[in-house]
Design an enzyme around this catalytic site. Structure first.
Site, PDB file in Angstrom:
ATOM      1  N   HIS A   1       1.672   8.244  -9.782  1.00 26.88           N
ATOM      2  CA  HIS A   1       2.485   8.580  -8.315  1.00 26.88           C
ATOM      3  C   HIS A   1       3.330   9.930  -8.364  1.00 26.88           C
ATOM      4  O   HIS A   1       4.411   9.633  -9.224  1.00 26.88           O
ATOM      5  CB  HIS A   1       3.211   7.219  -7.827  1.00 26.88           C
ATOM      6  CG  HIS A   1       3.660   7.376  -6.614  1.00 26.88           C
ATOM      7  ND1 HIS A   1       4.307   6.236  -6.058  1.00 26.88           N
ATOM      8  CD2 HIS A   1       3.806   8.229  -5.352  1.00 26.88           C
ATOM      9  CE1 HIS A   1       4.729   6.463  -4.836  1.00 26.88           C
ATOM     10  NE2 HIS A   1       4.434   7.668  -4.389  1.00 26.88           N
TER      11      HIS A   1
ATOM     12  N   ARG B   1      11.503  10.930  -9.064  1.00 27.86           N
ATOM     13  CA  ARG B   1      12.326   9.785  -9.856  1.00 27.86           C
ATOM     14  C   ARG B   1      11.656   9.373 -10.957  1.00 27.86           C
ATOM     15  O   ARG B   1      12.448   9.042 -12.158  1.00 27.86           O
ATOM     16  CB  ARG B   1      12.544   8.375  -8.798  1.00 27.86           C
ATOM     17  CG  ARG B   1      11.584   7.567  -8.961  1.00 27.86           C
ATOM     18  CD  ARG B   1      11.913   6.268  -8.142  1.00 27.86           C
ATOM     19  NE  ARG B   1      12.407   6.470  -6.583  1.00 27.86           N
ATOM     20  CZ  ARG B   1      12.394   5.409  -5.878  1.00 27.86           C
ATOM     21  NH1 ARG B   1      11.835   4.084  -6.287  1.00 27.86           N
ATOM     22  NH2 ARG B   1      12.804   5.668  -4.644  1.00 27.86           N
TER      23      ARG B   1
ATOM     24  N   GLU C   1      -1.479   9.024  -6.730  1.00 20.01           N
ATOM     25  CA  GLU C   1      -0.731   8.604  -5.614  1.00 20.01           C
ATOM     26  C   GLU C   1       0.227   9.411  -5.012  1.00 20.01           C
ATOM     27  O   GLU C   1       0.940   9.953  -5.749  1.00 20.01           O
ATOM     28  CB  GLU C   1      -0.040   7.435  -5.967  1.00 20.01           C
ATOM     29  CG  GLU C   1      -0.737   6.008  -6.275  1.00 20.01           C
ATOM     30  CD  GLU C   1       0.082   4.945  -6.567  1.00 20.01           C
ATOM     31  OE1 GLU C   1       1.035   4.949  -6.380  1.00 20.01           O
ATOM     32  OE2 GLU C   1      -0.376   3.966  -7.267  1.00 20.01           O
TER      33      GLU C   1
ATOM     34  N   ASN D   1      -1.305   2.364 -14.224  1.00 19.43           N
ATOM     35  CA  ASN D   1      -0.354   3.377 -13.330  1.00 19.43           C
ATOM     36  C   ASN D   1       0.613   3.499 -14.813  1.00 19.43           C
ATOM     37  O   ASN D   1       1.359   2.533 -15.168  1.00 19.43           O
ATOM     38  CB  ASN D   1       0.345   2.619 -12.369  1.00 19.43           C
ATOM     39  CG  ASN D   1       1.330   3.344 -11.664  1.00 19.43           C
ATOM     40  OD1 ASN D   1       2.140   3.801 -12.322  1.00 19.43           O
ATOM     41  ND2 ASN D   1       1.328   3.295 -10.297  1.00 19.43           N
TER      42      ASN D   1
ATOM     43  N   HIS E   1       5.990   4.277 -15.000  1.00 23.26           N
ATOM     44  CA  HIS E   1       7.020   3.779 -15.609  1.00 23.26           C
ATOM     45  C   HIS E   1       7.249   4.188 -17.047  1.00 23.26           C
ATOM     46  O   HIS E   1       8.371   3.996 -17.780  1.00 23.26           O
ATOM     47  CB  HIS E   1       7.203   2.147 -15.475  1.00 23.26           C
ATOM     48  CG  HIS E   1       7.520   1.925 -14.002  1.00 23.26           C
ATOM     49  ND1 HIS E   1       8.319   2.368 -13.273  1.00 23.26           N
ATOM     50  CD2 HIS E   1       6.650   1.140 -13.290  1.00 23.26           C
ATOM     51  CE1 HIS E   1       8.132   1.975 -12.200  1.00 23.26           C
ATOM     52  NE2 HIS E   1       7.241   1.199 -11.959  1.00 23.26           N
TER      53      HIS E   1
ATOM     54  N   ARG F   1       6.528  10.955  -6.576  1.00 25.24           N
ATOM     55  CA  ARG F   1       7.316  10.528  -5.458  1.00 25.24           C
ATOM     56  C   ARG F   1       7.959  11.918  -5.151  1.00 25.24           C
ATOM     57  O   ARG F   1       8.227  12.868  -5.832  1.00 25.24           O
ATOM     58  CB  ARG F   1       8.076   9.571  -5.801  1.00 25.24           C
ATOM     59  CG  ARG F   1       7.456   8.361  -6.018  1.00 25.24           C
ATOM     60  CD  ARG F   1       8.682   7.199  -6.334  1.00 25.24           C
ATOM     61  NE  ARG F   1       9.183   6.764  -5.055  1.00 25.24           N
ATOM     62  CZ  ARG F   1       8.874   5.682  -4.329  1.00 25.24           C
ATOM     63  NH1 ARG F   1       8.020   4.563  -4.934  1.00 25.24           N
ATOM     64  NH2 ARG F   1       9.525   5.224  -3.097  1.00 25.24           N
TER      65      ARG F   1
ATOM     66  N   HIS G   1      -0.341  -4.045  -7.161  1.00 24.02           N
ATOM     67  CA  HIS G   1       1.239  -4.093  -6.785  1.00 24.02           C
ATOM     68  C   HIS G   1       1.612  -5.475  -7.340  1.00 24.02           C
ATOM     69  O   HIS G   1       1.381  -6.684  -6.987  1.00 24.02           O
ATOM     70  CB  HIS G   1       1.896  -3.860  -5.296  1.00 24.02           C
ATOM     71  CG  HIS G   1       3.295  -3.660  -5.457  1.00 24.02           C
ATOM     72  ND1 HIS G   1       3.608  -2.422  -5.417  1.00 24.02           N
ATOM     73  CD2 HIS G   1       4.379  -4.611  -5.491  1.00 24.02           C
ATOM     74  CE1 HIS G   1       5.026  -2.390  -5.633  1.00 24.02           C
ATOM     75  NE2 HIS G   1       5.430  -3.789  -5.589  1.00 24.02           N
TER      76      HIS G   1
ATOM     77  N   GLU H   1      -6.580   0.133  -0.511  1.00 20.30           N
ATOM     78  CA  GLU H   1      -6.078  -0.897  -1.633  1.00 20.30           C
ATOM     79  C   GLU H   1      -5.151  -1.765  -1.084  1.00 20.30           C
ATOM     80  O   GLU H   1      -4.232  -1.438  -0.369  1.00 20.30           O
ATOM     81  CB  GLU H   1      -5.318   0.168  -2.613  1.00 20.30           C
ATOM     82  CG  GLU H   1      -4.572  -0.501  -3.915  1.00 20.30           C
ATOM     83  CD  GLU H   1      -3.867   0.191  -4.561  1.00 20.30           C
ATOM     84  OE1 GLU H   1      -3.920   1.315  -4.659  1.00 20.30           O
ATOM     85  OE2 GLU H   1      -2.924  -0.326  -5.481  1.00 20.30           O
TER      86      GLU H   1
ATOM     87  N   THR I   1       7.291   0.862  -3.857  1.00 25.30           N
ATOM     88  CA  THR I   1       6.433   0.823  -2.515  1.00 25.30           C
ATOM     89  C   THR I   1       6.426  -0.528  -2.032  1.00 25.30           C
ATOM     90  O   THR I   1       5.353  -1.295  -2.509  1.00 25.30           O
ATOM     91  CB  THR I   1       4.925   1.484  -2.975  1.00 25.30           C
ATOM     92  OG1 THR I   1       5.219   2.585  -3.723  1.00 25.30           O
ATOM     93  CG2 THR I   1       4.426   1.792  -1.446  1.00 25.30           C
TER      94      THR I   1
HETATM   95  N1  PXP Z   1      -0.824   0.399  -6.285  1.00 21.92           N
HETATM   96  C1  PXP Z   1      -0.085   1.129  -5.510  1.00 21.92           C
HETATM   97  C2  PXP Z   1      -0.569   2.164  -4.320  1.00 21.92           C
HETATM   98  C3  PXP Z   1       1.455   1.477  -6.194  1.00 21.92           C
HETATM   99  O1  PXP Z   1       2.400   2.162  -5.559  1.00 21.92           O
HETATM  100  C4  PXP Z   1       1.708   0.841  -7.138  1.00 21.92           C
HETATM  101  C5  PXP Z   1       3.058   0.912  -8.041  1.00 21.92           C
HETATM  102  O2  PXP Z   1       4.076   0.653  -6.790  1.00 21.92           O
HETATM  103  C6  PXP Z   1       0.821  -0.052  -7.774  1.00 21.92           C
HETATM  104  C7  PXP Z   1      -0.392  -0.195  -7.587  1.00 21.92           C
HETATM  105  C8  PXP Z   1       1.181  -0.779  -8.869  1.00 21.92           C
HETATM  106  O3  PXP Z   1       2.037  -1.588  -8.933  1.00 21.92           O
HETATM  107  P1  PXP Z   1       2.837  -2.410 -10.128  1.00 21.92           P
HETATM  108  O4  PXP Z   1       3.608  -1.072 -10.979  1.00 21.92           O
HETATM  109  O5  PXP Z   1       3.920  -3.464  -9.570  1.00 21.92           O
HETATM  110  O6  PXP Z   1       1.861  -2.982 -11.155  1.00 21.92           O
END
Ligand code: PXP
Length: 244
Positions: free
Chosen positions: A47, A53, A74, A11, A14, A49, A192, A155, A105
């Site tokens: 994602h 952001r 996402e 992901n 960031h 949003r 997550h 998920e 999330t």
């Molecule tokens: N899966 C989903 C659906 C998410 O929204 C996120 C990010 O919030 C993640 C996985 C990855 O989470 P993290 O950034 O904490 O690894």
């Protein structure tokens, strides 16, 4: 030992968060796609949003065009986002809950909130050849409802485990939820708050075929670079699954 190789989707939200700190032009998330893929990512997750952001619309278009593995988009199940998914046709759409005031999330989707609407959105995406996954808490009700609305995958939210990995109940919930989801014919993903340090027990759950990991990878990349951060994570997953 489990014989199926677990997929790692990175992901990259960031990377956009860092750019948005200055509202400037670096770093561009799309520039990380090739680095992630060469380091062993099986897919790229982003994602969009509603409050934009981190990722912006142009980022999502650019990422969709650049990904050579799998693009996992996402989104919240809003009309705007479903229309975007149907236009871009990513390989996979993960539907997530979204509240503007939350930092990330924080919980799974409430699948009972508007099942008819969710079912219609999922049907339209499945018909368009998009694999659909719902980001839910690992409870039986959410899992059964996900199957009922036509999702192909769930998920499981690993946030509770990530916050309290020493509490056996948090891992048990993921193990039990994974087994149940699989028994209903759902593909099982998780994510997550996972890190190189805590990913092992989750990676070792045989039913989990895909992990989505973001914040830790970008954080670790500050010190060792993105390539190495991904390779470390991949190694931790493979070690947990007893794979070379
Ligand atoms: N899966 C989903 C659906 C998410 O929204 C996120 C990010 O919030 C993640 C996985 C990855 O989470 P993290 O950034 O904490 O690894």
């Amino acid at each position: 030992m489990t014989d199926s190789r677990q997929r790692l989707y990175i992901n990259i939200d960031h990377i956009a968060t860092i750019r948005q700190a200055r509202r400037g032009h670096e770093p561009m998330p799309v520039d990380s796609v090739g680095v992630c893929e060469r380091a062993g990512a099986d897919g790229i997750t982003a994602h969009l949003r509603e409050d934009r952001r981190h990722m912006q619309d142009a980022d999502i278009d650019a990422i969709a065009a650049a990904v050579t593995t799998v693009f996992n988009l996402e989104i919240a199940a809003t009309d705007e986002m479903i229309a975007l998914a149907l236009r871009l046709r990513p390989h996979q759409v993960s539907i997530v809950p979204e509240r503007r005031e939350e930092v990330t999330t924080e919980g799974g989707l409430d699948v009972s909130a508007n099942p008819a609407r969710l079912m219609e959105s999922i049907r339209r995406m499945n018909d368009a050849g998009i694999r659909t996954s719902l980001f839910i808490d690992a409870d039986r009700d959410s899992i059964a409802r996900s199957r009922d609305v036509g999702a192909l995958a769930v998920e499981l939210h690993t946030g509770r485990y990530a916050h309290a990995p020493a509490d056996p109940a948090t891992l048990d919930a993921l193990v039990t939820g994974s087994t149940y989801a699989r028994s209903l014919g759902l593909a099982v993903h998780a994510g997550h708050g996972l890190t190189t340090a805590n990913v092992g027990p989750v990676a070792a759950i045989p039913e989990i075929e895909e992990l989505n990991i973001g914040h830790h990878v970008v954080s670790r990349a500050v010190f060792v670079g993105l390539d190495q951060a991904i390779r470390e994570l991949r190694a931790a997953m493979d070690a947990a699954r007893g794979q070379p």
